[in-house]
Design a protein around this motif. Structure first.
Motif, PDB file in Angstrom:
ATOM      1  N   UNK A   1       1.195  -0.884   0.047  1.00 12.04           N
ATOM      2  CA  UNK A   1      -0.087  -0.322   0.173  1.00 12.04           C
ATOM      3  C   UNK A   1       1.123   1.240  -0.074  1.00 12.04           C
ATOM      4  N   UNK A   2       2.318   1.221   0.022  1.00 11.04           N
ATOM      5  CA  UNK A   2       3.026   2.184  -0.191  1.00 11.04           C
ATOM      6  C   UNK A   2       3.469   2.373  -1.278  1.00 11.04           C
ATOM      7  N   UNK A   3       4.720   3.497  -1.708  1.00 12.60           N
ATOM      8  CA  UNK A   3       5.111   3.693  -3.196  1.00 12.60           C
ATOM      9  C   UNK A   3       6.349   3.359  -2.625  1.00 12.60           C
ATOM     10  N   UNK A   4       7.069   1.524  -3.263  1.00 16.40           N
ATOM     11  CA  UNK A   4       8.095   1.631  -3.044  1.00 16.40           C
ATOM     12  C   UNK A   4       9.239   2.114  -4.547  1.00 16.40           C
ATOM     13  N   UNK A   5      10.334   2.616  -4.472  1.00 13.09           N
ATOM     14  CA  UNK A   5      11.038   3.073  -5.486  1.00 13.09           C
ATOM     15  C   UNK A   5      12.023   2.278  -5.317  1.00 13.09           C
ATOM     16  N   UNK A   6      13.352   2.379  -6.457  1.00 16.55           N
ATOM     17  CA  UNK A   6      14.387   2.491  -5.955  1.00 16.55           C
ATOM     18  C   UNK A   6      15.024   2.970  -7.489  1.00 16.55           C
ATOM     19  N   UNK A   7      17.039   3.435  -7.120  1.00 17.23           N
ATOM     20  CA  UNK A   7      17.355   2.838  -8.379  1.00 17.23           C
ATOM     21  C   UNK A   7      18.548   1.931  -8.441  1.00 17.23           C
TER      22      UNK A   7
ATOM     23  N   UNK B   1       8.393  14.305  -3.029  1.00 18.56           N
ATOM     24  CA  UNK B   1       7.857  15.192  -2.669  1.00 18.56           C
ATOM     25  C   UNK B   1       6.677  14.712  -2.376  1.00 18.56           C
ATOM     26  N   UNK B   2       5.823  15.751  -1.377  1.00 20.66           N
ATOM     27  CA  UNK B   2       4.677  16.067  -0.820  1.00 20.66           C
ATOM     28  C   UNK B   2       4.745  14.643  -0.516  1.00 20.66           C
ATOM     29  N   UNK B   3       4.896  13.729   0.342  1.00 21.16           N
ATOM     30  CA  UNK B   3       4.648  12.511   1.033  1.00 21.16           C
ATOM     31  C   UNK B   3       4.862  11.983   2.310  1.00 21.16           C
ATOM     32  N   UNK B   4       4.408  11.329   3.089  1.00 19.70           N
ATOM     33  CA  UNK B   4       4.543  11.110   4.419  1.00 19.70           C
ATOM     34  C   UNK B   4       5.050  10.090   4.712  1.00 19.70           C
ATOM     35  N   UNK B   5       6.272   9.297   5.543  1.00 21.82           N
ATOM     36  CA  UNK B   5       7.075   8.332   6.116  1.00 21.82           C
ATOM     37  C   UNK B   5       8.317   9.228   5.816  1.00 21.82           C
ATOM     38  N   UNK B   6       9.897   7.270   5.335  1.00 17.14           N
ATOM     39  CA  UNK B   6      10.234   7.895   5.230  1.00 17.14           C
ATOM     40  C   UNK B   6      10.836   8.758   3.928  1.00 17.14           C
ATOM     41  N   UNK B   7      10.541   8.220   2.808  1.00 19.58           N
ATOM     42  CA  UNK B   7      10.397   9.220   1.376  1.00 19.58           C
ATOM     43  C   UNK B   7      11.995   9.698   0.886  1.00 19.58           C
TER      44      UNK B   7
ATOM     45  N   UNK C   1      13.344   1.869  -1.343  1.00 16.22           N
ATOM     46  CA  UNK C   1      12.790   3.086  -0.179  1.00 16.22           C
ATOM     47  C   UNK C   1      11.274   3.321  -0.055  1.00 16.22           C
ATOM     48  N   UNK C   2      10.680   3.646   0.593  1.00 18.24           N
ATOM     49  CA  UNK C   2       9.101   3.583   0.807  1.00 18.24           C
ATOM     50  C   UNK C   2       8.528   5.124   1.029  1.00 18.24           C
ATOM     51  N   UNK C   3       7.400   5.530   0.296  1.00 20.73           N
ATOM     52  CA  UNK C   3       6.829   7.018   0.622  1.00 20.73           C
ATOM     53  C   UNK C   3       5.431   6.719   0.821  1.00 20.73           C
TER      54      UNK C   3
ATOM     55  N   UNK D   1       2.874  10.409  -2.352  1.00 17.41           N
ATOM     56  CA  UNK D   1       4.392  11.181  -3.251  1.00 17.41           C
ATOM     57  C   UNK D   1       3.998  11.525  -4.502  1.00 17.41           C
ATOM     58  N   UNK D   2       4.706  12.805  -5.033  1.00 17.99           N
ATOM     59  CA  UNK D   2       5.057  12.794  -5.945  1.00 17.99           C
ATOM     60  C   UNK D   2       6.963  12.858  -6.639  1.00 17.99           C
ATOM     61  N   UNK D   3       7.107  12.247  -7.722  1.00 23.72           N
ATOM     62  CA  UNK D   3       8.513  12.180  -7.704  1.00 23.72           C
ATOM     63  C   UNK D   3       9.418  13.095  -9.184  1.00 23.72           C
ATOM     64  N   UNK D   4      10.291  13.758  -8.311  1.00 26.12           N
ATOM     65  CA  UNK D   4      10.846  13.925  -9.362  1.00 26.12           C
ATOM     66  C   UNK D   4      12.580  12.905  -9.623  1.00 26.12           C
ATOM     67  N   UNK D   5      12.481  12.744 -11.239  1.00 20.17           N
ATOM     68  CA  UNK D   5      13.722  12.351 -11.846  1.00 20.17           C
ATOM     69  C   UNK D   5      14.074  12.890 -12.459  1.00 20.17           C
ATOM     70  N   UNK D   6      15.490  13.080 -11.677  1.00 20.48           N
ATOM     71  CA  UNK D   6      16.326  13.453 -12.231  1.00 20.48           C
ATOM     72  C   UNK D   6      17.444  12.888 -13.663  1.00 20.48           C
ATOM     73  N   UNK D   7      18.516  12.953 -13.892  1.00 19.16           N
ATOM     74  CA  UNK D   7      18.908  12.342 -15.024  1.00 19.16           C
ATOM     75  C   UNK D   7      19.935  13.120 -14.768  1.00 19.16           C
ATOM     76  N   UNK D   8      20.982  13.281 -14.947  1.00 19.61           N
ATOM     77  CA  UNK D   8      22.137  13.710 -14.296  1.00 19.61           C
ATOM     78  C   UNK D   8      22.109  14.987 -13.704  1.00 19.61           C
TER      79      UNK D   8
END
Length: 240
Positions: A120-126, A141-147, A228-230, A233-240
């Motif tokens: 039920x959380x957002x899971x994300x990784x690189x 951004x804008x989420x709750x938890x570790x994030x 990681x979990x959040x 949230x919304x997510x910025x994915x940045x290249x470089x």
């Protein structure tokens, strides 16, 4: 005839859930060259942006991801596409010779940003398990938890061991293979007798990847410092 109140409340509830649960991905090209992001959705999930787009240096693109979406986003580099057909090729991360990957994945080596939303959380990784081509970072951004933010500290192509290097026709290092892709040995691929967390341990090669991107997956069982979990949230994915 009045609109049935129970249908109104149902639609209001659905609308509210969609608005709350959906995430916004903002893809930002911080490189000084053009990047062609590819997007591959998990099974049963819609393909976003038809699976591919182009970002000039400094350009951003907002993408609305539906609730429960899962998939991966990766940078393609050194691409050339025909404007009328969308056919062409990329030096790294190619997805079958087309601008819009439309469900296809990228050819390794390629840096990956991976997401599973609302589970039920957002899971994300690189992940650099399939190698590295362009630095990728994730900023919630804008989420709750570790994030937590997941940042690559430097361009791994500059310190890639010679035996892992992928070079352009001009001789420039444009990507760094994983040891698994380069040598296809069980101890690097975490297969066979090395197919569990106890026997598959960090190697000298995976440590090079970890030093460049301390919070990214450097080998398949690198979970403890790389997932990681959040929540919402919304997510910025940045290249470089």
């Amino acid at each position: 005839m009045a609109f049935p109140m129970h249908l109104f409340l149902t639609l209001l509830c659905i609308s509210s859930l969609i608005g709350v649960d959906a995430a916004i991905f903002t893809l930002k090209n911080r490189c000084n060259v053009t990047i062609w992001p590819g997007i591959q959705s998990g099974a049963g999930h819609p393909v976003l942006m038809k699976g591919g787009l182009v970002l000039e240096a400094g350009q951003s693109e907002r993408i609305d991801a539906p609730a429960g979406w899962s998939g991966r986003i990766w940078p393609r580099s050194g691409c050339a596409f025909d404007k009328s057909t969308g056919r062409g090729s990329c030096g790294t991360g190619d997805c079958g010779g087309t601008l819009q990957c439309d469900g296809a994945g990228g050819a390794p080596p390629a840096s990956l940003a991976e997401f599973t939303l609302d589970s039920p959380l957002d899971f994300y990784d690189v992940s650099l398990v399939d190698g590295f081509n362009v630095p990728v970072s994730i900023f919630p951004s804008g989420g709750s938890g570790d994030c937590s933010e997941v940042k690559c500290l430097r361009d791994l192509n500059r310190s890639c061991p010679q035996e892992l290097q992928v070079r352009s026709t001009g001789g420039e290092v444009i990507a760094c293979k994983s040891a698994c892709n380069a040598f296809n040995k069980p101890e690097y691929c975490c297969t066979g007798e090395f197919g569990n967390p106890q026997t598959c341990q960090p190697t000298n090669y995976s440590r090079i990847f970890k030093n460049a991107c301390p919070r990214a997956y450097s080998y398949p069982y690198d979970d403890a410092t790389s997932t990681f979990t959040c929540t919402k949230a919304d997510y910025l994915i940045a290249f470089c």
